[in-house]
Design an enzyme around this catalytic site. Structure first.
Site, PDB file in Angstrom:
ATOM      1  N   GLY A 196       0.855  -1.188   0.000  1.00  0.00           N
ATOM      2  CA  GLY A 196       0.000   0.000   0.000  1.00  0.00           C
ATOM      3  C   GLY A 196       0.882   1.226   0.000  1.00  0.00           C
ATOM      4  O   GLY A 196       2.064   1.161  -0.352  1.00  0.00           O
ATOM      5  N   LEU A 197       0.316   2.360   0.383  1.00  0.00           N
ATOM      6  CA  LEU A 197       1.104   3.592   0.341  1.00  0.00           C
ATOM      7  C   LEU A 197       2.385   3.454   1.150  1.00  0.00           C
ATOM      8  O   LEU A 197       3.468   3.807   0.684  1.00  0.00           O
ATOM      9  CB  LEU A 197       0.271   4.757   0.856  1.00  0.00           C
ATOM     10  CG  LEU A 197      -0.881   5.178  -0.056  1.00  0.00           C
ATOM     11  CD1 LEU A 197      -1.645   6.332   0.566  1.00  0.00           C
ATOM     12  CD2 LEU A 197      -0.368   5.573  -1.433  1.00  0.00           C
ATOM     13  N   ALA A 198       2.271   2.937   2.378  1.00  0.00           N
ATOM     14  CA  ALA A 198       3.461   2.847   3.226  1.00  0.00           C
ATOM     15  C   ALA A 198       4.464   1.841   2.659  1.00  0.00           C
ATOM     16  O   ALA A 198       5.667   2.109   2.622  1.00  0.00           O
ATOM     17  CB  ALA A 198       3.063   2.467   4.646  1.00  0.00           C
ATOM     18  N   SER A 247     -17.513   9.431   0.271  1.00  0.00           N
ATOM     19  CA  SER A 247     -16.749  10.506   0.890  1.00  0.00           C
ATOM     20  C   SER A 247     -17.640  11.330   1.810  1.00  0.00           C
ATOM     21  O   SER A 247     -18.769  11.654   1.476  1.00  0.00           O
ATOM     22  CB  SER A 247     -16.163  11.411  -0.180  1.00  0.00           C
ATOM     23  OG  SER A 247     -15.650  12.564   0.429  1.00  0.00           O
ATOM     24  N   ARG A 304      -8.936   9.643  13.981  1.00  0.00           N
ATOM     25  CA  ARG A 304      -8.085  10.153  12.916  1.00  0.00           C
ATOM     26  C   ARG A 304      -8.836  11.202  12.121  1.00  0.00           C
ATOM     27  O   ARG A 304     -10.005  11.024  11.811  1.00  0.00           O
ATOM     28  CB  ARG A 304      -7.673   9.011  11.998  1.00  0.00           C
ATOM     29  CG  ARG A 304      -6.821   9.435  10.835  1.00  0.00           C
ATOM     30  CD  ARG A 304      -6.379   8.257   9.979  1.00  0.00           C
ATOM     31  NE  ARG A 304      -7.482   7.584   9.306  1.00  0.00           N
ATOM     32  CZ  ARG A 304      -8.173   8.069   8.291  1.00  0.00           C
ATOM     33  NH1 ARG A 304      -7.905   9.259   7.813  1.00  0.00           N
ATOM     34  NH2 ARG A 304      -9.155   7.367   7.736  1.00  0.00           N
ATOM     35  N   LEU A 334      -3.751   8.832   4.315  1.00  0.00           N
ATOM     36  CA  LEU A 334      -2.858   8.817   3.158  1.00  0.00           C
ATOM     37  C   LEU A 334      -1.570   9.541   3.519  1.00  0.00           C
ATOM     38  O   LEU A 334      -0.470   9.124   3.145  1.00  0.00           O
ATOM     39  CB  LEU A 334      -3.538   9.493   1.965  1.00  0.00           C
ATOM     40  CG  LEU A 334      -4.851   8.859   1.521  1.00  0.00           C
ATOM     41  CD1 LEU A 334      -5.398   9.580   0.296  1.00  0.00           C
ATOM     42  CD2 LEU A 334      -4.653   7.392   1.196  1.00  0.00           C
ATOM     43  N   GLU A 383      -0.912   2.042   8.375  1.00  0.00           N
ATOM     44  CA  GLU A 383      -2.021   1.705   9.269  1.00  0.00           C
ATOM     45  C   GLU A 383      -1.661   0.544  10.192  1.00  0.00           C
ATOM     46  O   GLU A 383      -2.279   0.360  11.239  1.00  0.00           O
ATOM     47  CB  GLU A 383      -3.271   1.364   8.433  1.00  0.00           C
ATOM     48  CG  GLU A 383      -4.550   1.318   9.261  1.00  0.00           C
ATOM     49  CD  GLU A 383      -5.791   0.948   8.436  1.00  0.00           C
ATOM     50  OE1 GLU A 383      -5.705   0.957   7.199  1.00  0.00           O
ATOM     51  OE2 GLU A 383      -6.829   0.661   9.045  1.00  0.00           O
ATOM     52  N   ARG A 387     -16.748  12.581  12.815  1.00  0.00           N
ATOM     53  CA  ARG A 387     -17.197  11.269  12.373  1.00  0.00           C
ATOM     54  C   ARG A 387     -17.803  10.417  13.479  1.00  0.00           C
ATOM     55  O   ARG A 387     -18.832   9.778  13.292  1.00  0.00           O
ATOM     56  CB  ARG A 387     -15.995  10.493  11.797  1.00  0.00           C
ATOM     57  CG  ARG A 387     -15.512  11.050  10.495  1.00  0.00           C
ATOM     58  CD  ARG A 387     -14.270  10.312  10.032  1.00  0.00           C
ATOM     59  NE  ARG A 387     -13.911  10.764   8.687  1.00  0.00           N
ATOM     60  CZ  ARG A 387     -12.883  10.290   7.985  1.00  0.00           C
ATOM     61  NH1 ARG A 387     -12.106   9.351   8.497  1.00  0.00           N
ATOM     62  NH2 ARG A 387     -12.632  10.733   6.785  1.00  0.00           N
TER      63      ARG A 387
END
Lengths: 214, 674, 247
Positions: free
Chosen positions: B74-76, B316, B472, B478, B462, B363
């Protein structure tokens, strides 16, 4: 493929234009045929232009067919196991008929060259070589034969289909259709060229059959 | 401790917590306190710069001799693989997907925060830091969060250079929007597909290194065990998901970037195959699992339509900018066409309870209130199980005010997605939404260097717990994934690798052989139980328990009940599981079974953690800790700590280690949105 | 609703596959196509038959894992991914044939699952901008015209699912290739490697055994992200320019 295809588009447009001279009568038509041989004289020898065009077209044909064979073979190798069910729902019939249509046209071209260029076969009386040197007569005699006209009309359908997709496809392959508008225009051009060329060619045999040309 | 000075001359703003309650008594063992020994000191703004300088360098000639395993793309993971590859290390990258490009970061919609202050609206690194600490309800580490805010700007530069097509304004410069109720516009976005674009950027950078020969990519491989030799992480055991082969991969350092474990709830917005196995296997080998009960529930998801439902889809939360949330005042109206319910019979409950923030409350509040009205029997949509789970998100006012075209321009991709899934046209009928598990803030404990308590095991994205706290902010996941991958890990791991190359480990080392044997035994065990139930059915049951008792609202009796239920479920799993097929080919049931087994164990630990944390904080509400008017009540005096749990063995109880959270730059405040 | 499913089953890459027929009752219109397969798999598991292997992950239409040829159409009758296709698109009593992508560049691994690593190798060949971490200039130092950035974004939404290849009568991946060429070629950051990129990626595409494009257009119709055909035109144009410049 695209470049040779464009050459053919130019050729069929010119060829069709010449054919339409049949409506102007025997003399005009034959004069036109003769002028093709004299074109470019005296710089070019007699029939020089014609032979250059013939050689150019032949080379284009070789390129065109070779590319088609390569593409077809690549496509064959790219999917050796076929789908049990496969639907092509969003593409034109003409785009799927390029290979069969192309083969049909190739056969037709061979016949057409024998018929009018090299053999100059007059199917109505069996003469060859056009002894009267009257291309107009040769044409009218031939198209008086119904089955020959039928062959030509079928070939014109194949040509129309080929041009319909081929015109758009060559624009796309040459990278000229980068926008939605350009793509629409290329598709429209395909349709117009297909109708104009195949329609224009067909007018002559139909004209003969209908007795407008005799 | 408050008021006195710390050893680096800074004044702490809070005292170390002292827990007086002990709700989880009997379920755990009290362990020693821990501290982050890698934590930096000095003024907060200088800490990362100083640390980057202090961290030792690795000779470029040595890098090629150092093998780095990175699990997850993933991104990380992809960002780290690309960056470590560029630096010249020998990287081995693993993912269970068929391509690194499919990791679930790809599904993030909204955007990525960065303190660029391009709008000149008062944003700064400090403000992003401050907002993140506050948004996490003061349960994160100051130093980590400050670093995150600091590197956020470099992330945007990096992504733009890679060709990430962020939204731009007419002058061709980058556009920003405000996100999640934040008052500055610091969110960079690529329509509703920001995660996809960022991930593809990282993926392409990584594939470039594959071509360069610095990164070896192992796709369709699942890590099933961590190899720990003499207390140090030295490799992984992975299963080739195509051939079924169990492979040993040794390395100088192991990085887990394996994502979050939201799928413990069965229904979540995670991908179907997202799992906790890599992290859980490391936990069982000694890595602490921190704050496992911290989960984020996202309020604007498409509701469950039936029992067969396999996952939930998020929309979203920008939708809340223009949509109004309501349910019928009367239960009898719940199955009516919403358009036939007159204005006076509608309860715009968020606007009613929170007039200042209305539909833009955070949220967790939006989620909890939605659950409350549904629990009262005022939910809308299909009856699933025993009641209706859904509330209306109505755009009728927005359409009247702005016109349908303007609404379409803003939200068309979300509206289309909604219509595709539900078959209803949200321009005409109000949308239905319901909260869903979206992200977990908990994860493996790491120090400031992102290193776990097992030397040589680093955890990013994550999968670690470090940066967000108990909740968060939107568009920050991201940011954290890419911060860890591109900028933090490569700068901290070198201090560890500077001691390398390490003594080679042989595949015949007893620890390696044992790890491999454990995996093989476990695979055989799963295949040989030969019971009646599919892994999926156990997973679904676990999900029900977790959602009901360890979801948005938790209570002491509920959590105790859940722990009992999970223990029964675990026994049933290991006696009644049915996995067909063999271990020698692709076997998705087998993959699933292994993941569910780990989820069951994690679920129990989450409940114990939640039981111990007798406070309402961040994303969750503890019934025993609320204000007089029913709002969340935090207990900093008792719980301003990181709960790091140590595996207590198969038969033992988990051991709780506390890491106190001391703030010097931000003063803790109780949230209020009324 | 009731359905008859004809599904391709193949034990391994080497094994001979065949269509198997399954009947499924109680299918809800609200189910996604993959949830319907979940229900079938649960039934198979109960009956002692190994469940059907199929690729899937995010189930929200963005990861590009799912890859089903449903009744002769890539991802089925709607313009979306297999996971976002819902059963309301089918009729009660319908027979549905489900096959894997058919492309020799995407060999079948098991049942409906195929190996699409060829796409990764095409990206490796040049589908990137070389920008080492840390070397990037300030993001706003290079403005990118909005129109170009929007076009880049629109085609960068490609999810790499392979539907274009599956649908193409020639088995070509030109839409996938064109999308990446257009994405990177429209941005100022993508210019330095623009010409070397296109030749390298085209060479890899051909080496993987994908077919050549004859501009039929089935790819763009099957594309769940509606990548337009003009990316292939862009690809051809860039390729022509690259050859002209000696790449």
């Amino acid at each position: 493929m695209a470049a040779s295809g464009l050459l053919f588009i130019g050729f069929v447009l010119g060829h069709m234009y010449g054919n339409l001279k049949a409506f102007a009568g025997e003399e005009t038509f034959n004069n036109y045929a003769e002028h093709l041989r004299e074109f470019g004289e005296p710089i070019l020898p007699h029939e020089g232009f014609l032979w250059i065009a013939r050689v150019g077209l032949l080379a284009a044909l070789v390129v065109h067919v070779t590319c088609a064979v390569i593409l077809a073979r690549r496509a064959g190798r790219a999917r050796t196991v076929k789908y049990v069910v496969k639907k092509n729902t969003h593409s034109s019939f003409s785009s799927h008929w390029m290979r069969w249509g192309g083969a049909t046209l190739l056969l037709f071209i061979v016949w057409h060259l024998l018929n009018f260029s090299f053999g100059k076969v007059n199917v109505s009386n069996g003469e060859t070589g056009d002894p009267d040197k009257n291309p107009y007569r040769l044409m009218v005699d031939n198209f008086d034969v119904w089955w020959l006209t039928a062959i030509y009309l079928v070939a014109m359908v194949a040509l129309a289909l080929h041009l319909h997709h081929g015109t758009f496809s060559s624009a796309q392959t040459l990278g000229l259709t980068g926008t939605a508008r350009a793509r629409r225009n290329a598709r429209a051009a395909g349709l117009v060229i297909a109708i104009v060329v195949a329609g224009g060619f067909s007018l002559v045999p139909i004209g003969v059959l209908a007795g407008i040309i005799d | 401790m408050a008021g006195s000075t710390l050893h680096d001359g800074l004044t702490p703003l809070n005292s170390a917590p002292t827990q007086t309650s002990d709700d989880a008594h009997g379920y755990y063992v009290k362990g020693d306190k821990i501290v982050d020994t890698a934590a930096p000191t000095g003024p907060i703004a200088d800490r990362w710069t100083t640390r980057r300088f202090e961290n030792r360098l690795v000779n470029p000639a040595n890098r090629r001799k150092l093998t780095v395993i990175i699990v997850g793309t993933g991104l990380a993971g992809a960002a780290a693989a690309a960056t470590m590859g560029e630096a010249g290390y020998k990287v081995k990258s693993f993912c269970y997907q068929d391509s690194p490009r499919r990791a679930h970061s790809i599904a993030a919609q909204g955007g990525i925060n960065a303190a660029k202050n391009y709008k000149e609206d008062g944003d700064s690194v400090f403000r992003l830091f401050y907002d993140t600490v506050k948004g996490g309800d003061y349960r994160s580490r100051e130093s980590n969060v400050y670093r995150l805010a600091e590197v956020s700007t470099s992330i945007i530069d990096q992504c733009v250079a890679q060709g990430v097509p962020f939204a731009r304004d007419y002058g061709g410069l980058l556009d920003n929007r405000s996100f999640g109720g934040v008052q500055v516009s610091r969110t960079f976005y690529a329509r509703g597909q920001t995660g996809q674009q960022l991930l593809i950027g990282a993926y392409q950078a990584m594939e470039r290194q594959v071509a360069a020969g610095t990164v070896e990519s192992y796709t369709r491989h699942e890590m099933l065990e961590l190899i720990v030799v003499d207390g140090v992480a030295r490799g992984i055991i992975a299963r080739d998901l195509v051939s079924g082969e169990i492979e040993t991969h040794l390395a100088d350092v192991v990085v887990l970037a394996s994502g979050g474990y939201g799928n413990v709830f069965y229904l979540s917005t995670n991908a179907m195959n997202s799992n906790v196995t890599a992290a859980w296997r490391a936990h069982r080998k000694g890595a602490y699992m921190a704050n496992p009960c911290y989960t984020q529930i996202h309020p604007t998801c498409i509701p469950v339509a039936g029992e067969y439902q396999s996952k939930l889809t998020l929309m979203s939360e920008s939708l809340r900018n223009d949509g109004r949330i309501w349910v019928p005042k009367n239960r009898e109206d719940c199955d009516k066409d919403p358009r036939d319910i007159p204005e006076e019979d509608r309860d715009y409950y968020l606007e009613r309870i929170y007039p200042a923030f209305g539909n833009l409350v955070p949220r967790d509040i939006a989620s909890r209130q939605a659950k409350n009205v549904c629990d009262e029997g005022r939910g809308v949509g299909p009856v699933v199980g025993d009641f209706r789970r859904g509330v209306y998100l109505d755009f009728a006012d927005a359409i009247e005010r702005l016109g349908e075209d303007a609404v379409r321009e803003k939200y068309d991709n979300l509206f289309d997605m909604y219509e595709r899934i539900t078959g209803e046209n949200p321009y005409q009928v109000p949308m239905r939404i319901y909260p869903a598990v979206h992200y977990v803030m908990g994860g493996l404990w790491v120090d400031y260097h992102l290193q776990s308590n097992i030397p040589g095991l680093f955890v990013t994205g994550e999968a670690n717990f470090s940066d967000h706290g108990a909740n968060r902010l939107g568009a920050s996941a991201l940011m954290q994934g890419l911060a860890d991958g591109y900028f933090v890990l490569p700068n901290t791991i070198r201090d560890y690798l500077a001691d390398g190359p390490f003594a080679p480990v042989d595949e015949s080392h007893p620890a390696v052989v044992e790890a491999r044997q454990d995996v093989e035994d476990r695979v055989q065990k799963l295949l040989s139980i030969n019971g009646k139930r599919s892994a999926d059915s156990f997973h679904k049951e676990l999900g029900h328990i977790m959602w009901e008792y360890c979801g948005m609202e938790r209570s002491e009796p509920g959590l105790r009940k859940a722990i009992d239920m999970i223990r029964e479920l675990k026994a049933a799993f290991w006696s009644d599981l049915r996995v067909l097929g063999s271990a020698e080919t692709i076997n998705q049931s087998l993959e699933k079974a292994g993941r569910v087994a780990d989820f069951i164990e994690l679920g129990e630990l989450m409940c114990i953690d939640a039981l111990n944390r007798r406070e309402s904080c961040g994303g969750h509400f503890r019934a025993e800790s609320q204000t007089d008017d029913g709002e969340a009540l935090r207990h900093d005096d008792e719980f301003a700590y990181v709960a790091a749990w140590e595996w207590g063995g198969e038969e033992g109880q988990p051991v709780l280690h506390k890491e106190d959270l001391i703030y010097t730059a931000v003063e803790m405040k109780q949230r209020s949105y009324k | 609703m009731k359905l008859t499913l004809k599904i391709w089953r193949q034990a391994s890459p080497e094994a001979q596959g065949a269509i198997h027929t399954y009947d499924l009752d109680d299918v809800s219109e609200e189910m996604s196509f993959l949830e319907m397969l979940d229900v079938l798999n649960e039934q198979l598991n109960d009956a002692g038959e190994e469940p059907i292997t199929f690729d899937h992950d995010c189930r929200e239409g963005i990861c590009g894992s799912c890859d089903l040829m449903i009744d002769g159409q890539a991802h089925g009758p709607e313009v979306t991914t297999s996971c976002q296709l819902h059963m309301r698109s089918f009729k009660d009593g319908q027979t549905i044939t489900v096959e894997p992508w058919r492309s020799d560049a995407f060999p079948v691994l098991k049942d409906l699952s195929v190996d699409r690593s060829a796409f990764d190798r095409i990206i490796q060949a040049g589908g990137y901008i070389s920008a080492n971490t840390g070397s990037a200039p300030e993001a706003n130092s290079v403005p990118a015209p909005r129109e170009k950035a929007m076009r880049a974004f629109n085609v960068a939404t490609c999810i790499g699912c392979g539907a274009c290849v599956a649908a193409c009568p020639n088995g070509s991946a030109s839409l996938f290739l064109g999308a990446k060429i257009t994405h990177l070629g429209e941005l100022p950051q993508g210019q330095p490697e623009r010409w070397s990129r296109v030749t390298a990626m085209v060479a890899q595409h051909d080496a993987e055994g994908f077919g050549g494009c004859t501009n039929i257009g089935e790819c763009t119709a099957a594309c769940p992200k509606e990548i337009p055909l003009d990316v292939i035109s862009q690809l051809n144009k860039d390729y022509r320019m690259a050859l002209k410049q000696g790449h």
